[in-house]
Design a protein around this motif. Structure first.
Motif, PDB file in Angstrom:
ATOM      1  N   ARG A  96       4.667   3.590   7.276  1.00 56.28           N
ATOM      2  CA  ARG A  96       5.744   2.926   8.010  1.00 56.28           C
ATOM      3  C   ARG A  96       7.099   3.350   7.433  1.00 56.28           C
ATOM      4  NH1 ARG A  96       1.540  -0.701   7.828  1.00 56.28           N
ATOM      5  NH2 ARG A  96       2.254  -1.881   6.009  1.00 56.28           N
ATOM      6  N   ARG A 123       0.234   4.628  10.601  1.00 58.35           N
ATOM      7  CA  ARG A 123       0.973   3.441  10.156  1.00 58.35           C
ATOM      8  C   ARG A 123       0.114   2.499   9.302  1.00 58.35           C
ATOM      9  NH1 ARG A 123       4.000   6.651  11.253  1.00 58.35           N
ATOM     10  NH2 ARG A 123       5.809   6.577  12.628  1.00 58.35           N
ATOM     11  N   ARG A 124      -0.832   3.070   8.588  1.00 58.26           N
ATOM     12  CA  ARG A 124      -1.743   2.264   7.788  1.00 58.26           C
ATOM     13  C   ARG A 124      -1.121   1.854   6.449  1.00 58.26           C
ATOM     14  NH1 ARG A 124      -7.830   4.494   6.518  1.00 58.26           N
ATOM     15  NH2 ARG A 124      -8.463   2.958   4.958  1.00 58.26           N
ATOM     16  N   TYR A 125      -0.083   2.570   6.012  1.00 61.68           N
ATOM     17  CA  TYR A 125       0.499   2.343   4.689  1.00 61.68           C
ATOM     18  C   TYR A 125       1.971   1.950   4.819  1.00 61.68           C
ATOM     19  CZ  TYR A 125      -3.713   4.684   3.120  1.00 61.68           C
ATOM     20  OH  TYR A 125      -5.025   5.007   2.890  1.00 61.68           O
ATOM     21  N   GLU A 126       2.398   1.115   3.899  1.00 56.55           N
ATOM     22  CA  GLU A 126       3.819   0.757   3.889  1.00 56.55           C
ATOM     23  C   GLU A 126       4.672   1.968   3.516  1.00 56.55           C
ATOM     24  OE1 GLU A 126       5.357  -2.821   2.219  1.00 56.55           O
ATOM     25  OE2 GLU A 126       3.443  -3.859   2.395  1.00 56.55           O
ATOM     26  N   ARG A 184      -6.672   7.287  12.696  1.00 56.73           N
ATOM     27  CA  ARG A 184      -7.175   6.310  11.719  1.00 56.73           C
ATOM     28  C   ARG A 184      -6.152   5.983  10.639  1.00 56.73           C
ATOM     29  NH1 ARG A 184     -11.782   9.433  12.372  1.00 56.73           N
ATOM     30  NH2 ARG A 184     -11.499  10.537  10.388  1.00 56.73           N
ATOM     31  N   ILE A 185      -5.296   6.957  10.295  1.00 57.68           N
ATOM     32  CA  ILE A 185      -4.332   6.685   9.229  1.00 57.68           C
ATOM     33  C   ILE A 185      -2.961   6.260   9.756  1.00 57.68           C
ATOM     34  CG2 ILE A 185      -5.454   8.331   7.662  1.00 57.68           C
ATOM     35  CD1 ILE A 185      -3.075  10.255   8.166  1.00 57.68           C
ATOM     36  N   SER A 245       0.835  -1.196   0.000  1.00 54.60           N
ATOM     37  CA  SER A 245       0.000   0.000   0.000  1.00 54.60           C
ATOM     38  C   SER A 245       0.871   1.248   0.000  1.00 54.60           C
ATOM     39  CB  SER A 245      -0.921   0.004   1.224  1.00 54.60           C
ATOM     40  OG  SER A 245      -0.154  -0.032   2.418  1.00 54.60           O
ATOM     41  N   ALA A 280       1.230   8.398   8.583  1.00 54.97           N
ATOM     42  CA  ALA A 280       0.526   7.348   7.839  1.00 54.97           C
ATOM     43  C   ALA A 280       1.429   6.228   7.363  1.00 54.97           C
ATOM     44  CB  ALA A 280      -0.192   7.959   6.636  1.00 54.97           C
TER      45      ALA A 280
END
Length: 375
Positions: free
Chosen positions: A116, A93-96, A90-91, A20, A114
């Motif tokens: 990582r 660390r949601r995305y690589e 909500r966002i 992502s 957002a």
């Protein structure tokens, strides 16, 4: 033995594509549109990667039908504190990978929270060192000598992703039906689209000049169509012009979504407009485009011509010029382009260079574009 790996499968020993990616582009509609070459580059290199965009609320319409995106996240320009805190949670660390396409505090913070892994554009020196420290990697930002598309694609370079220069303007089947209904059954005459109202006064041409252009175009057999948003000032301005234009002119201002307006522009034989998102749309679609520029720096913000190589700026800083399907007509004056917001240094001030731009110069550019399109 035949290699049966998927197109985005890594070579032996290489890191796998991310699952992502979030692209953060929290600015105006034109900025969001000019982020689409980076988004397209990511999807071409990593077809299985889920790509989302984070934009300001009110600008998402330019991405609504974009086939390269899974989801569009929106945030208000001035969010309430509790809402904003909940959004950040909500966002988190949601995305690589998260990419920030602006150097400001908020887009940098969004990317840091957002992703990582976070990468962004940053000014190389001076204040703002804390933002450079937040990012895992940053790319030096050039606000003068590098086109916005090229600047965004520098993030593709940082990821090892090949550049694609396609600015993507898309629309839905429903929006195409809206355009069919607006145009009606009379499809024999070629269409000329005029976008007469920019958001800011310093990008505006004079009304009487638009009327002269309209009469010249209509006399050559074109059916005129005027695009515009539903903003009250814009509706009033475009409405006044439409009533004074040759018979049969279509006033589409406020009647179409941004996607449907792009669909309408795609059917035009000629487009004329100032420095606006719709002019960038016309250029991206390959429509012969006359772009009227004054204070704005063309090197940074000129319309990106369809098919232009993604590694080079299309435009010089000074002078009227043509690249592929776009004729950039620059107003007169030794100070042009000043890179400022009008002669009084605020967005709603006038710009002498555009106020004094001769109609004859624009007509000549339109004529050259039409001659080329016939060959």
């Amino acid at each position: 033995m035949t290699d049966v790996r998927p197109a985005d499968a890594p070579a032996a020993g290489a890191a796998p594509p991310p699952r992502s990616v979030l692209v953060v582009v929290t600015r105006r509609i034109g900025d969001v549109l000019l982020a689409t070459p980076l988004i397209r580059s990511l999807k071409l290199a990593w077809p299985r990667t889920e790509v989302d965009a984070l934009v300001f609320r009110g600008t998402e319409s330019v991405l609504a039908a974009n086939p390269d995106l899974r989801r569009i996240l929106t945030v208000p320009e001035r969010p309430g504190r509790l809402w904003h805190l909940g959004f950040l949670l909500r966002i988190a660390r949601r995305y690589e990978i998260a990419l920030s396409l602006q150097t400001g505090d908020r887009p940098t913070l969004y990317a840091f929270i957002a992703g990582r892994r976070s990468i962004g554009l940053q000014i190389a020196a001076g204040k703002g060192g804390w933002k450079r420290l937040l990012l895992d990697r940053w790319v030096p930002f050039d606000n003068v000598n590098t086109h916005t598309v090229c600047m965004h694609l520098a993030l593709a370079d940082a990821l090892g992703v090949p550049r694609c220069g396609d600015v993507v303007a898309a629309w839905s089947a429903e929006e195409e039906h809206q355009v069919d209904a607006l145009l009606g059954p009379n499809g024999s005459r070629p269409i000329a689209v005029l976008h007469t109202f920019p958001k800011f006064r310093y990008k505006m041409w004079r009304p009487e000049a638009w009327l002269e252009i309209a009469r010249w175009i209509a006399a050559r057999g074109f059916r005129l169509a005027l695009t515009g948003s539903g903003d009250a000032d814009e509706l009033a301005y475009v409405g006044d012009l439409a009533r004074a234009m040759p018979e049969g002119a279509i006033n589409a201002a406020g009647k179409l979504t941004l996607g449907a307006s792009a669909c309408l522009v795609s059917r035009a034989r000629i487009f004329v407009g100032p420095d606006t998102a719709m002019t960038h749309v016309a250029a991206a679609l390959g429509v012969p485009t006359a772009a009227l520029y004054g204070p704005t720096n063309p090197v940074k913000w000129g319309p990106w011509p369809r098919g232009h190589p993604p590694g080079a700026n299309p435009w010089r800083r000074c002078g009227s010029q043509q690249v592929r399907n776009v004729a950039l007509v620059q107003g007169p004056g030794a100070c042009v382009p000043c890179h400022l917001e009008g002669c009084e240094r605020h967005p709603q001030s006038g710009a002498d260079c555009l106020d004094q731009l001769p109609v004859e110069q624009v007509i000549a550019a339109i004529g050259r574009l039409l001659d080329v399109s016939r060959t």
